[in-house]
Design an enzyme around this catalytic site. Structure first.
Site, mmCIF file in Angstrom:
data_model
loop_
_atom_site.group_PDB
_atom_site.id
_atom_site.type_symbol
_atom_site.label_atom_id
_atom_site.label_comp_id
_atom_site.label_asym_id
_atom_site.label_seq_id
_atom_site.Cartn_x
_atom_site.Cartn_y
_atom_site.Cartn_z
ATOM 1 N N ASP A 181 0.859 -1.194 0.000
ATOM 2 C CA ASP A 181 0.000 0.000 0.000
ATOM 3 C C ASP A 181 0.890 1.238 0.000
ATOM 4 O OD1 ASP A 181 -3.203 0.629 0.992
ATOM 5 O OD2 ASP A 181 -1.725 2.243 1.117
ATOM 6 N N ILE A 182 0.543 2.224 -0.829
ATOM 7 C CA ILE A 182 1.369 3.421 -0.992
ATOM 8 C C ILE A 182 1.360 4.284 0.269
ATOM 9 C CG2 ILE A 182 -0.345 5.053 -1.884
ATOM 10 C CD1 ILE A 182 1.634 5.685 -4.166
ATOM 11 N N ASN A 187 -13.102 -2.909 1.860
ATOM 12 C CA ASN A 187 -14.095 -1.847 1.987
ATOM 13 C C ASN A 187 -14.962 -1.827 0.739
ATOM 14 O OD1 ASN A 187 -12.997 -0.944 4.475
ATOM 15 N ND2 ASN A 187 -11.404 0.185 3.365
ATOM 16 N N VAL A 199 -10.637 3.267 -3.828
ATOM 17 C CA VAL A 199 -10.209 2.751 -5.141
ATOM 18 C C VAL A 199 -11.194 1.651 -5.540
ATOM 19 C CG1 VAL A 199 -8.395 1.613 -6.447
ATOM 20 C CG2 VAL A 199 -7.784 3.304 -4.705
ATOM 21 N N HIS A 212 -10.112 -4.883 -3.593
ATOM 22 C CA HIS A 212 -8.815 -5.138 -2.958
ATOM 23 C C HIS A 212 -9.030 -5.484 -1.495
ATOM 24 C CE1 HIS A 212 -9.717 -0.826 -2.637
ATOM 25 N NE2 HIS A 212 -9.120 -0.864 -1.465
ATOM 26 N N HIS A 230 -7.084 -5.496 2.203
ATOM 27 C CA HIS A 230 -5.955 -4.973 2.961
ATOM 28 C C HIS A 230 -5.472 -6.067 3.912
ATOM 29 C CE1 HIS A 230 -6.911 -0.571 2.160
ATOM 30 N NE2 HIS A 230 -8.077 -1.113 1.904
HETATM 31 P P1 5GP Z 1 -9.728 1.742 0.132
HETATM 32 O O1 5GP Z 1 -9.950 2.987 0.947
HETATM 33 O O2 5GP Z 1 -10.309 1.884 -1.260
HETATM 34 O O3 5GP Z 1 -10.149 0.482 0.824
HETATM 35 O O4 5GP Z 1 -8.171 1.588 0.008
HETATM 36 C C1 5GP Z 1 -7.428 2.103 -1.060
HETATM 37 C C2 5GP Z 1 -5.972 1.926 -0.688
HETATM 38 O O5 5GP Z 1 -5.215 2.070 -1.861
HETATM 39 C C3 5GP Z 1 -5.467 2.963 0.314
HETATM 40 O O6 5GP Z 1 -4.945 2.287 1.466
HETATM 41 C C4 5GP Z 1 -4.398 3.722 -0.467
HETATM 42 O O7 5GP Z 1 -3.289 4.069 0.338
HETATM 43 C C5 5GP Z 1 -4.011 2.731 -1.545
HETATM 44 N N1 5GP Z 1 -3.565 3.354 -2.793
HETATM 45 C C6 5GP Z 1 -4.163 4.379 -3.455
HETATM 46 N N2 5GP Z 1 -3.487 4.670 -4.583
HETATM 47 C C7 5GP Z 1 -2.450 3.792 -4.644
HETATM 48 C C8 5GP Z 1 -1.393 3.598 -5.581
HETATM 49 O O8 5GP Z 1 -1.271 4.276 -6.609
HETATM 50 N N3 5GP Z 1 -0.492 2.615 -5.307
HETATM 51 C C9 5GP Z 1 -0.602 1.827 -4.190
HETATM 52 N N4 5GP Z 1 0.332 0.887 -4.019
HETATM 53 N N5 5GP Z 1 -1.586 1.989 -3.288
HETATM 54 C C10 5GP Z 1 -2.496 2.959 -3.508
#
Ligand code: 5GP
Ligand code: ZN
Length: 116
Positions: free
Chosen positions: A31-32, A88, A97, A101, A103
């Site tokens: 995760d970034i 989520n 996103v 996915h 986590h």
């Molecule tokens: P969500 O809130 O959709 O469950 O989680 C999205 C996750 O994607 C976040 O933890 C965010 O840090 C990660 N993320 C967003 N953009 C990127 C990216 O370009 N590269 C990577 N490796 N992670 C990302």
């Protein structure tokens, strides 16, 4: 592949990521914006907006995600202390996103599942 999807691009290698694992069904990468010492995202290679779009037809993919999560947890040395696997969905789920996915989180006590 959905052309405007960052996780599709990461799966295809068109955007850089620190990759933990990849096979014909799933990809795992750092995760970034890590929120724990171990914070790996595990995604299906095929695009689905969220888990709600996946069902019986994706049983093999979903099973692989769970299996790979366990393998990465073991490899990262957090299996015995415990970890968390969360996904989520949508607005109330806090999804940002829109490519399914999971986590994989660990390496410190993660606290309650939800903020109170
Ligand atoms: P969500 O809130 O959709 O469950 O989680 C999205 C996750 O994607 C976040 O933890 C965010 O840090 C990660 N993320 C967003 N953009 C990127 C990216 O370009 N590269 C990577 N490796 N992670 C990302
Ligand atoms: Zn996608």
């Amino acid at each position: 592949m959905k052309v405007d999807c960052i996780f599709c691009k990461i799966v295809a290698g068109e955007l850089p990521s620190q990759q933990f694992y990849q096979d014909e069904l799933v990809t795992a990468f750092q995760d970034i914006s890590a929120q724990a010492p171990v914070h790996v995202l595990i995604v299906p290679n095929q695009h689905f907006n969220d888990l709600g779009e996946m069902g019986d037809a994706q049983a093999e993919i979903l099973g692989r995600i769970v299996q790979v999560a366990g393998q990465i947890a073991a490899r990262e040395g957090i299996a015995s202390e415990g970890w968390r696997l969360v996904t989520n969905i949508g607005k109330n789920g806090g999804q940002e996103v829109f490519h399914t996915h999971f986590h994989l989180l660990g390496g410190r006590p993660l606290g309650p599942l939800l903020s109170r």
